[in-house]
Design a protein around this motif. Sequence first.
Motif, PDB file in Angstrom:
ATOM      1  N   GLU A 135      11.760  -1.868  -0.557  1.00 27.80           N
ATOM      2  CA  GLU A 135      11.837  -1.651   0.881  1.00 27.80           C
ATOM      3  C   GLU A 135      13.223  -2.055   1.354  1.00 27.80           C
ATOM      4  O   GLU A 135      13.568  -3.242   1.377  1.00 27.80           O
ATOM      5  CB  GLU A 135      10.776  -2.477   1.607  1.00 27.80           C
ATOM      6  CG  GLU A 135      10.788  -2.243   3.103  1.00 27.80           C
ATOM      7  CD  GLU A 135       9.725  -3.058   3.808  1.00 27.80           C
ATOM      8  OE1 GLU A 135       8.620  -2.542   3.993  1.00 27.80           O
ATOM      9  OE2 GLU A 135       9.997  -4.229   4.133  1.00 27.80           O
ATOM     10  N   GLY A 136      14.038  -1.087   1.684  1.00 27.51           N
ATOM     11  CA  GLY A 136      15.410  -1.369   2.094  1.00 27.51           C
ATOM     12  C   GLY A 136      16.062  -0.117   2.632  1.00 27.51           C
ATOM     13  O   GLY A 136      15.376   0.828   3.051  1.00 27.51           O
ATOM     14  N   VAL A 175      14.327   3.641   3.638  1.00 26.32           N
ATOM     15  CA  VAL A 175      14.413   4.194   4.999  1.00 26.32           C
ATOM     16  C   VAL A 175      15.059   5.571   4.957  1.00 26.32           C
ATOM     17  O   VAL A 175      14.576   6.520   5.576  1.00 26.32           O
ATOM     18  CB  VAL A 175      15.225   3.246   5.914  1.00 26.32           C
ATOM     19  CG1 VAL A 175      15.560   3.923   7.227  1.00 26.32           C
ATOM     20  CG2 VAL A 175      14.443   1.975   6.181  1.00 26.32           C
ATOM     21  N   ASN A 176      16.132   5.688   4.197  1.00 24.66           N
ATOM     22  CA  ASN A 176      16.848   6.951   4.092  1.00 24.66           C
ATOM     23  C   ASN A 176      16.008   8.073   3.513  1.00 24.66           C
ATOM     24  O   ASN A 176      16.157   9.227   3.881  1.00 24.66           O
ATOM     25  CB  ASN A 176      18.068   6.776   3.175  1.00 24.66           C
ATOM     26  CG  ASN A 176      19.328   6.576   3.976  1.00 24.66           C
ATOM     27  OD1 ASN A 176      19.765   7.499   4.645  1.00 24.66           O
ATOM     28  ND2 ASN A 176      19.878   5.392   3.942  1.00 24.66           N
ATOM     29  N   LEU A 177      15.160   7.723   2.568  1.00 25.83           N
ATOM     30  CA  LEU A 177      14.378   8.748   1.872  1.00 25.83           C
ATOM     31  C   LEU A 177      12.981   8.923   2.456  1.00 25.83           C
ATOM     32  O   LEU A 177      12.214   9.765   1.994  1.00 25.83           O
ATOM     33  CB  LEU A 177      14.267   8.403   0.383  1.00 25.83           C
ATOM     34  CG  LEU A 177      15.582   8.303  -0.394  1.00 25.83           C
ATOM     35  CD1 LEU A 177      15.321   8.018  -1.867  1.00 25.83           C
ATOM     36  CD2 LEU A 177      16.399   9.577  -0.255  1.00 25.83           C
ATOM     37  N   GLY A 178      12.645   8.080   3.429  1.00 23.08           N
ATOM     38  CA  GLY A 178      11.308   8.180   4.012  1.00 23.08           C
ATOM     39  C   GLY A 178      10.215   7.782   3.042  1.00 23.08           C
ATOM     40  O   GLY A 178       9.078   8.232   3.146  1.00 23.08           O
ATOM     41  N   LEU A 179      10.556   6.937   2.080  1.00 21.38           N
ATOM     42  CA  LEU A 179       9.557   6.481   1.099  1.00 21.38           C
ATOM     43  C   LEU A 179       9.002   5.132   1.516  1.00 21.38           C
ATOM     44  O   LEU A 179       9.727   4.291   2.069  1.00 21.38           O
ATOM     45  CB  LEU A 179      10.213   6.356  -0.276  1.00 21.38           C
ATOM     46  CG  LEU A 179      10.614   7.662  -0.956  1.00 21.38           C
ATOM     47  CD1 LEU A 179      11.475   7.380  -2.188  1.00 21.38           C
ATOM     48  CD2 LEU A 179       9.394   8.471  -1.355  1.00 21.38           C
ATOM     49  N   LYS A 180       7.732   4.905   1.210  1.00 21.71           N
ATOM     50  CA  LYS A 180       7.143   3.614   1.526  1.00 21.71           C
ATOM     51  C   LYS A 180       7.753   2.555   0.624  1.00 21.71           C
ATOM     52  O   LYS A 180       7.955   2.790  -0.574  1.00 21.71           O
ATOM     53  CB  LYS A 180       5.628   3.647   1.345  1.00 21.71           C
ATOM     54  CG  LYS A 180       4.929   4.382   2.477  1.00 21.71           C
ATOM     55  CD  LYS A 180       3.427   4.214   2.401  1.00 21.71           C
ATOM     56  CE  LYS A 180       2.756   4.940   3.559  1.00 21.71           C
ATOM     57  NZ  LYS A 180       1.296   4.896   3.464  1.00 21.71           N
ATOM     58  N   ALA A 205       0.843  -1.202   0.000  1.00 22.66           N
ATOM     59  CA  ALA A 205       0.000   0.000   0.000  1.00 22.66           C
ATOM     60  C   ALA A 205       0.880   1.255   0.000  1.00 22.66           C
ATOM     61  O   ALA A 205       1.618   1.486   0.945  1.00 22.66           O
ATOM     62  CB  ALA A 205      -0.897  -0.012   1.227  1.00 22.66           C
ATOM     63  N   ASP A 213       6.615  10.895  -5.080  1.00 20.10           N
ATOM     64  CA  ASP A 213       5.401  10.119  -4.779  1.00 20.10           C
ATOM     65  C   ASP A 213       4.400  10.159  -5.923  1.00 20.10           C
ATOM     66  O   ASP A 213       3.627   9.230  -6.115  1.00 20.10           O
ATOM     67  CB  ASP A 213       4.717  10.678  -3.520  1.00 20.10           C
ATOM     68  CG  ASP A 213       5.133   9.929  -2.264  1.00 20.10           C
ATOM     69  OD1 ASP A 213       6.098   9.151  -2.349  1.00 20.10           O
ATOM     70  OD2 ASP A 213       4.503  10.140  -1.212  1.00 20.10           O
TER      71      ASP A 213
END
Lengths: 309, 417
Positions: B194-195, B199-204, B188, B320
């Motif tokens: 996801e890695g 995490v670094n970019l604050g992206l889902k 979603a 996004d």
Amino acid sequence: MSNGVIKHLLGIKGLQRNQIESIFQTADNFSELLKAPVKKTPALRDITIANLFFENSTRTRVSFELAEKRLGADVVNFSSASSSVKKGETLIDTVNNILSMKVDMVVMRHPAPGACQFLAQHVNAQIINAGDGTHEHPTQALLDAFSIRNHFKGSIEGKKVLIVGDIKHSRVALSNIYCLQLLGAEVMVCGPATLIPKNIESLGVKVSHNFDEALKWADVANMLRIQLERQDSRFFPSLREYSSLYGLNTTRLEKCNKELLIMHPGPINRGVEISSEVADSANSIILQQVENGVAIRMAVLFLLAQRNL
Amino acid sequence: MSTSIAITNGVLVAKNHPLNGSLVSIRWADGIISEISSQKLDADQVIDAQGGFISVGWCDSFAVLPDPGAEWKERLDSFAQAAIYAGFTQSAVFAGVDPLPEKATSITALLKRSAHFPLEILPLGAASESCEGKEMAEVYDMYTAGTVAQTDGMRAHGSDGFRAKLIEYAYSLGIPYLVHPFNPKWVAGGQIHEGAVSVNLGLKGIPRIAETSALLADIELAKWLKVPLRVLGISCKESVDIIKRARLDGVEVWAAVPMMNLCFTEADIANFDARFKVLPPLRTEADRSALRQAVLNGDIQAICSNHTPEDIENKKVEFDYAHYGAATLVDFIARLYASFSDTEIPLIINALTNGNRDFLGIKSPILAVGEPVNLTVINNSVSHPHNGSIAYNQLQMPSNGGALVCAVRDAHLMINS
């Protein structure tokens, strides 16, 4: 960044320790100014700053506006609950329209991660990130670190900082991690596994799901709000259960039996992540954080405008 | 009077040919091969391959063309030009957004429009109505109209029950069905792998399990229904391992990996670079390395361009909101040369020739005297950067320049210069 001088403040990532220390030293001076009867300086007298908030904000927006006005800048505010893209106009066009009215700096909050970086690549103005989605909130991290530094009489080195709660949806957490590590602190994140991003260990932080154990480790506890607005489904069964596991209250503090510095970036959900007794206790520096926010933002604006950061 | 043409001085890459690996010359006239020799051949027109590689014409196993419906992103003719530029003489294309290729009339129209092209278009038809993964499209009707396979591309993925029906139905009629393992319930709002970078970019993130859970389910379906599986667009090491285990269990699995996933990783997105926002997502170096190795040792048989052009307005926005997809054809060969050594290139060519055709279930051109000419020649030492003649209105992949590419099919001879 070129020649060690930065044009924008897009995030903590990419900053050097000496740049953060320079911001703190400048903020020290502005803190003194803010205690004086005349709280203004004309340092940015010929500068026009646009505050573009594409996401709700109270404290950050007011804090930036106060910082800008106390530096003598001309300020224009633009707020929109939704992004310009959703209205059919691109972000670049929206901002360029505002910039064509001779604006020098842009302070922007936006729901999309990387929006400030994107803007910095495409418009001719200095950009300051006031929070981009779940990416970064650099001035919040700076004011948090500045508040810790001031509390511990000048140094963060070696301090153990616990960040508790909704790490997954928090831009404050990510910026705090970068900032605190750069200044020599150890960082642990704590919360239910569903609210901790996978791979966060790659940032060099410790991870705990046991709040009581984590509190015993920490010198500082920074309590984060549950960001229900960013959650598409429930990440824990109920606020009641969350609070019983990860809420900071006097019983829990007494059990940990140590002097702990309590922080919160706001807005506080009293009775959920933190009880009123703890939020208002002597160990809490929540209002000092807000106060320091103005000085830190003045420092950032001043140094960027002088091209001296 | 017919004109003879010869390509000389190229290393032949053709697994079962007696001259495989040696310098050859190939001569043809009127679109028919007249001689293949290890000696230099004369002809009315001679093209010196200068030690490059000669093989049967390359075939792309999956590309997306937004014509009809969004021609401003790419038109059929510019697509064909770009595919030829990449060295392809055949291309399996999912063509059309409005209408989607879900009716026989769309397939017939596409074949008619491309009949005169040097590039042979192999139409892909939708597997489900509106590509929603809910109800089957008229797959047999489209197949008889000329599709090579049915697929919903890299996005839609119906329920297990729907896929079971489709796999069984298509197989019973001899129709290849290309299934992309992707369970959207895991992702979603997911933007990239996801890695560490997400995490670094604050992206889902889009976790590997979104792919592996669907792949495992597809393999179980294939096992249960006793049918082969054609897996389109795998992106992670775990999927390679799953496919290898499935083969040991007796499941016949064909797999295709997108070029981008062989050549780039999540690290390329580290500056919110929307050009690298693609599906399947770019994952870690370990994943890229495993996919690369799997292609070289044959565990993955096919490499697709996954060419999915987007217009600049859908890319030059906040990350996004940027659309998925990349125009990969123009830089296709340069990227492969940058990612594989000269000794590995023949194995890549094998994937682009036989591998992609096996994946689609079609026959490879025969390299023999008396057969129609269908060749691709590449030489990285002779650089011919893209000269801008291919009309694009999209954000291009960063280009490293190109290699000499010569594609020959029937009476068509196309040379980048």
